[in-house]
Design an enzyme around this catalytic site. Structure first.
Site, mmCIF file in Angstrom:
data_model
loop_
_atom_site.group_PDB
_atom_site.id
_atom_site.type_symbol
_atom_site.label_atom_id
_atom_site.label_comp_id
_atom_site.label_asym_id
_atom_site.label_seq_id
_atom_site.Cartn_x
_atom_site.Cartn_y
_atom_site.Cartn_z
ATOM 1 N N VAL A 152 1.151 -1.015 -0.095
ATOM 2 C CA VAL A 152 0.025 0.072 0.030
ATOM 3 C C VAL A 152 0.631 1.569 0.195
ATOM 4 C CG1 VAL A 152 0.276 0.192 2.517
ATOM 5 C CG2 VAL A 152 -1.821 1.831 1.152
ATOM 6 N N CYS A 200 19.926 -3.943 3.052
ATOM 7 C CA CYS A 200 19.232 -4.295 1.437
ATOM 8 C C CYS A 200 18.455 -2.317 1.419
ATOM 9 C CB CYS A 200 17.484 -4.646 1.672
ATOM 10 S SG CYS A 200 15.990 -4.972 0.904
ATOM 11 N N CYS A 254 12.873 -7.995 4.611
ATOM 12 C CA CYS A 254 12.130 -8.080 3.368
ATOM 13 C C CYS A 254 12.245 -9.267 2.771
ATOM 14 C CB CYS A 254 12.924 -6.666 2.613
ATOM 15 S SG CYS A 254 14.527 -7.126 2.411
#
Length: 379
Positions: free
Chosen positions: A14, A100, A211
């Site tokens: 989102v 990351c 993630c």
């Protein structure tokens, strides 16, 4: 920004979807990219990447923006996953999400496609602000290059969602190109926009955990690459063996759940890596699980060296700052004592629970507004 070429990193969630909406609403038409990452031999895993890509594709199509898939799978394995496994095996507590951002989202992506763009927009809850270097109150005298303006990473008004701690290891040139269009919003507001605009991921839950794992259990992932190495669990105060663990890498300092020991709660308070022993302490939040003074090394400054920021102060007295050692809404007051060569001793105002080697200590100003950078906790 209309004269800037902008890349949007769509994750299928989102937050990044509302990023695209916000930019289009301003009359911009950025190019969209989906970064494909995942475990080595990803076909063996039940990943959510297919659904993520479908959502990202739907949002890009809604606004007439092209979407390109960038495969950073190999770079992720070679850099982030290797970093994670090496740290965990050494008994440390790494943060893969931090690396990351530095190595993949603002690193490998930049090498493959991001270098063609002026700005890279992401759905991070963070902000930036700039000031003229000549008008700055800081002692900006870096001889390596001529500083005309200073760009700071600053916190989000949403303390629960703020992600500056995950960005505290990016390079200054990466910060220069970073754009956070929803960083000034509360999460609830972002959700409301997504629902109002009928964005495909509007009702998707926020991703939890690391993630690259998707729906994969973190311990299963560690077991896949590091296996198991049984060892003793010993009560710190008595030296009594009270159980067995399957590998010290499955447990972190400060851990309270998932020990599988009776008569709890038990807290992991120490690890002897050479002897493969985990020490635990009995009781709720024992003092052995707290630390008030600890060292950090290899401090990475986001914008300016701390010596420049605090140049007008007595450096022997240390710097008054606020810190985080994990992703929490709280900023903890502390004094930072310079030890030389990027090393500092942190003197927290109050004892902190679960301080573990390998974690990043993120440093902010004393108003927890500007993020100065981070260093790795050592013992």
């Amino acid at each position: 920004m209309k004269d800037k070429k902008i890349a949007v990193l769509l994750s299928g969630g989102v937050d990044s979807s509302v990023v695209l909406y916000e930019l289009v609403r301003q009359g911009l038409k950025p190019d969209c990219f989906y970064i494909k990452i995942g475990p080595e031999e990803e076909e063996e895993w039940d990943c959510s990447s297919e659904e993520d890509l479908e959502m990202a594709t739907a949002v890009a199509h809604k606004y007439g923006c092209r979407l390109e898939v960038i495969d950073c799978h190999r770079e992720y394995w070679d850099q982030v996953t290797r970093y994670t496994m090496e740290k965990v095996k050494a008994g440390l507590t790494p943060n893969p999400d931090v690396m990351c951002n530095r190595l993949i989202k603002f690193g490998a992506f930049h090498e493959k496609r991001g270098h063609d763009y002026d700005l890279i927009a992401t759905g991070h809850y963070a902000q930036t602000e700039e000031e003229d270097a000549q008008r700055s109150t800081f002692n900006v005298q870096r001889s390596t290059f001529n500083v005309q303006r200073i760009k700071w990473l600053t916190t989000s008004p949403d303390p629960v969602k703020d992600q500056t701690d995950f960005l505290a290891q990016i390079y200054d040139w990466q910060l220069e190109k970073a754009l956070f269009p929803i960083g000034h919003m509360m999460k609830e507001e972002v959700r409301q926009i997504a629902e109002r605009e009928h964005l495909a991921p509007a009702h998707r839950r926020d991703s939890q955990g690391i993630c690259f794992l998707g729906k994969i259990n973190y311990n299963d992932y560690l077991r896949r690459y590091l296996g198991e190495q049984p060892g003793d669990v010993i009560e710190l105060e008595t030296g009594k063996r009270i159980g067995q663990h399957r590998g010290h890498w499955f447990h972190t300092i400060g851990q309270r759940k998932g020990m599988g020991l009776g008569g709890g709660p038990w807290f992991v308070v120490r690890k002897d890596i050479d002897r493969n022993i985990i020490y635990v302490s009995h009781g709720y939040d024992p003092q052995t699980a707290y630390k008030q003074t600890f060292p950090i090394r290899d401090f990475h400054a986001l914008t300016l060296p701390l010596e420049d920021i605090f140049g007008g102060e007595d450096q022997t007295a240390g710097y008054d700052v606020t810190i985080k050692i994990r992703h929490t809404p709280e900023y903890l007051p502390a004094r930072l004592e310079p030890m030389g060569n990027g090393q500092y001793t942190v003197h927290a105002q109050t004892p902190i629970h679960g301080v573990a080697p390998g974690q990043f200590c993120v440093v902010y100003d004393n108003r927890h507004h500007r993020c100065y950078g981070s260093g790795e906790i050592t013992m």
